[in-house]
Motif scaffolding. Structure first.
Motif, PDB file in Angstrom:
ATOM      1  N   PHE A 170       0.842  -1.200   0.000  1.00  0.00           N
ATOM      2  CA  PHE A 170       0.000   0.000   0.000  1.00  0.00           C
ATOM      3  C   PHE A 170       0.872   1.243   0.000  1.00  0.00           C
ATOM      4  CE2 PHE A 170      -1.761   3.562   2.345  1.00  0.00           C
ATOM      5  CZ  PHE A 170      -2.961   3.772   1.695  1.00  0.00           C
ATOM      6  N   TYR A 171       0.459   2.233  -0.801  1.00  0.00           N
ATOM      7  CA  TYR A 171       1.115   3.534  -0.726  1.00  0.00           C
ATOM      8  C   TYR A 171       0.156   4.618  -1.202  1.00  0.00           C
ATOM      9  CZ  TYR A 171       1.942   2.946  -5.776  1.00  0.00           C
ATOM     10  OH  TYR A 171       1.787   2.750  -7.127  1.00  0.00           O
ATOM     11  N   LEU A 172       0.297   5.775  -0.626  1.00  0.00           N
ATOM     12  CA  LEU A 172      -0.409   6.989  -1.030  1.00  0.00           C
ATOM     13  C   LEU A 172       0.558   8.131  -0.759  1.00  0.00           C
ATOM     14  CD1 LEU A 172      -2.905   8.544  -1.973  1.00  0.00           C
ATOM     15  CD2 LEU A 172      -3.689   8.568   0.408  1.00  0.00           C
ATOM     16  N   GLN A 196      -3.200   0.056  -5.684  1.00  0.00           N
ATOM     17  CA  GLN A 196      -4.500  -0.556  -5.902  1.00  0.00           C
ATOM     18  C   GLN A 196      -4.998  -1.184  -4.588  1.00  0.00           C
ATOM     19  OE1 GLN A 196      -6.100  -0.392  -8.857  1.00  0.00           O
ATOM     20  NE2 GLN A 196      -4.402   0.741  -9.787  1.00  0.00           N
ATOM     21  N   GLY A 197      -6.259  -1.610  -4.585  1.00  0.00           N
ATOM     22  CA  GLY A 197      -6.791  -2.346  -3.457  1.00  0.00           C
ATOM     23  C   GLY A 197      -7.230  -1.510  -2.281  1.00  0.00           C
ATOM     24  N   THR A 213     -10.562   5.396  -8.567  1.00  0.00           N
ATOM     25  CA  THR A 213      -9.977   4.945  -9.835  1.00  0.00           C
ATOM     26  C   THR A 213      -9.127   6.025 -10.507  1.00  0.00           C
ATOM     27  OG1 THR A 213     -11.983   5.616 -11.030  1.00  0.00           O
ATOM     28  CG2 THR A 213     -11.867   3.327 -10.222  1.00  0.00           C
ATOM     29  N   TYR A 214      -8.821   7.092  -9.802  1.00  0.00           N
ATOM     30  CA  TYR A 214      -8.090   8.210 -10.399  1.00  0.00           C
ATOM     31  C   TYR A 214      -6.766   8.442  -9.679  1.00  0.00           C
ATOM     32  CZ  TYR A 214     -12.635   9.304 -12.479  1.00  0.00           C
ATOM     33  OH  TYR A 214     -13.820   9.235 -13.168  1.00  0.00           O
ATOM     34  N   ARG A 233      -8.131   4.531   2.289  1.00  0.00           N
ATOM     35  CA  ARG A 233      -8.645   3.635   3.336  1.00  0.00           C
ATOM     36  C   ARG A 233      -8.587   2.192   2.849  1.00  0.00           C
ATOM     37  NH1 ARG A 233     -14.326   5.250   5.524  1.00  0.00           N
ATOM     38  NH2 ARG A 233     -13.053   6.789   6.632  1.00  0.00           N
ATOM     39  N   VAL A 234      -8.031   1.333   3.705  1.00  0.00           N
ATOM     40  CA  VAL A 234      -7.954  -0.097   3.438  1.00  0.00           C
ATOM     41  C   VAL A 234      -8.759  -0.816   4.507  1.00  0.00           C
ATOM     42  CG1 VAL A 234      -6.437  -2.101   3.258  1.00  0.00           C
ATOM     43  CG2 VAL A 234      -5.657   0.121   2.430  1.00  0.00           C
TER      44      VAL A 234
END
Length: 356
Positions: A170-172, A196-197, A213-214, A233-234
């Protein structure tokens, strides 16, 4: 690393309003996003830095600062144990004790108590935290014992920092606008990097947009300084982990909304004026203003279609032996049409009376 901060203060009969928060905390983690350890095998090691900033103008005395870190294997707990934990504090003459039984790290001045000046902050560092194997959000509580100089009773102030543990991969990151400084009414394009995810939402003012999706989004017609938030958010089972980034856009000459305005200098309201040369066609007011109509040796007809008013108002001004001046106040959005070019527009701002 994004954090959610909740503040609770207990003061032996006094309220937070009596003195305000003594320290405000922010966190940094290494790696930038905490990763939950895999189901089996090697445990993920992470560093946590807690920075406490003074926002109160008066000095205080403190005799201890505690950081509570939940130990266990559940989604709401942060670490498996305190094995190998390394601690430090930026204040000289302080020491730290790892108190596993109470799930805390206790920082104390060696002299019994110490003074924090209004400009003095603290940095607490916890290295080699053994992150547990469940995705989720863990509360890290910072507890400050303090008193005002010259007093004897210690007060307790606590703040909760919520730290997310995310799945591997995960990354943002890298949320930024294409321009951090724009003119009033311009657009801005926000760009970021994400994995993703997960679900992603863009938030600003009272607006929330699903941008899952962007990796880019354009916001149009920005008229005031705006803080943008991007929330990732996961969710795994009933547990969630959340990371929020933010960025700020400044607007040149922004729109303002105030309850009361007191001006001690000079105010220039009618900064734009123009003569209207378009006859017998609809013009729209881009801002509030006054339409001045000169009548004289001609017949003048004016039609006004006010924004939100279904009734069209028509004014007919007869020929006059002498020139007279007739004012019409036009709110922003009003349409007007006239058969004469002896018309002048004075705007309350920089908006034109422009053809549709």
């Amino acid at each position: 690393m994004g954090t959610v901060i909740q503040t609770a203060v207990t003061t032996d009969g006094q309220t937070a309003a009596d003195f305000g928060s003594q320290l405000q905390y922010s966190t940094t983690t290494v790696p930038e996003t905490l990763t939950a350890s895999p189901a089996t095998g090697t445990v993920e090691l992470s560093d946590l830095v807690i920075i406490g900033s003074r926002i109160n103008p008066d000095p205080i005395e403190t005799n201890e600062i505690s950081v509570y870190i939940p130990i266990g294997t559940e989604a709401w707990q942060l670490v498996l144990d305190f094995t190998g934990l390394q601690t430090s504090i930026n204040l000289p003459g302080w020491s730290a004790t790892v108190d596993t039984a109470n799930e805390r790290i206790l920082f104390k001045p060696n002299t019994g108590h110490a003074t924090l000046t209004p400009q003095q902050g603290i940095t607490l560092q916890l290295n080699k935290l053994r992150i547990n194997r469940q995705v989720g959000t863990a509360p890290v509580v910072v507890e400050l014992k303090w008193r005002a100089p010259g007093t004897t009773a210690w007060r307790t102030e606590t703040q909760t920092l919520s730290l997310g543990k995310f799945p591997a991969g995960f990354y943002l990151r890298n949320l930024k606008p294409n321009s951090a400084y724009i003119d009033n009414g311009d657009s801005v394009t926000l760009i970021w990097e994400r994995s993703q995810g997960a679900t992603y939402h863009l938030l600003y003012e009272n607006i929330e947009i699903d941008v899952t999706t962007y990796s880019t989004w354009t916001v149009n017609d920005i008229r005031r300084n705006t803080m943008f938030y991007l929330r990732g958010r996961v969710q795994q089972g009933t547990a969630t982990a959340e990371l929020t980034l933010n960025t700020y856009v400044t607007v040149n000459r922004p729109d303002l909304e105030v309850n009361n305005l007191t001006v001690t200098g000079t105010v220039q309201m009618m900064s734009r004026h123009q003569r209207v040369f378009h006859t017998n066609r609809w013009l729209r007011a881009e801002t509030d203003g006054i339409l001045w109509v000169y009548t004289g040796n001609e017949y003048v007809r004016i039609a006004i279609d006010k924004f939100g008013d279904p009734t069209q108002h028509v004014f007919e001004l007869d020929r006059q032996s002498t020139t007279t001046l007739e004012p019409f106040f036009l709110p922003k959005g009003t349409r007007v049409s006239t058969n004469t070019t002896a018309v002048f527009w004075y705007a309350f701002g920089n908006g034109a009376l422009a053809p549709e």
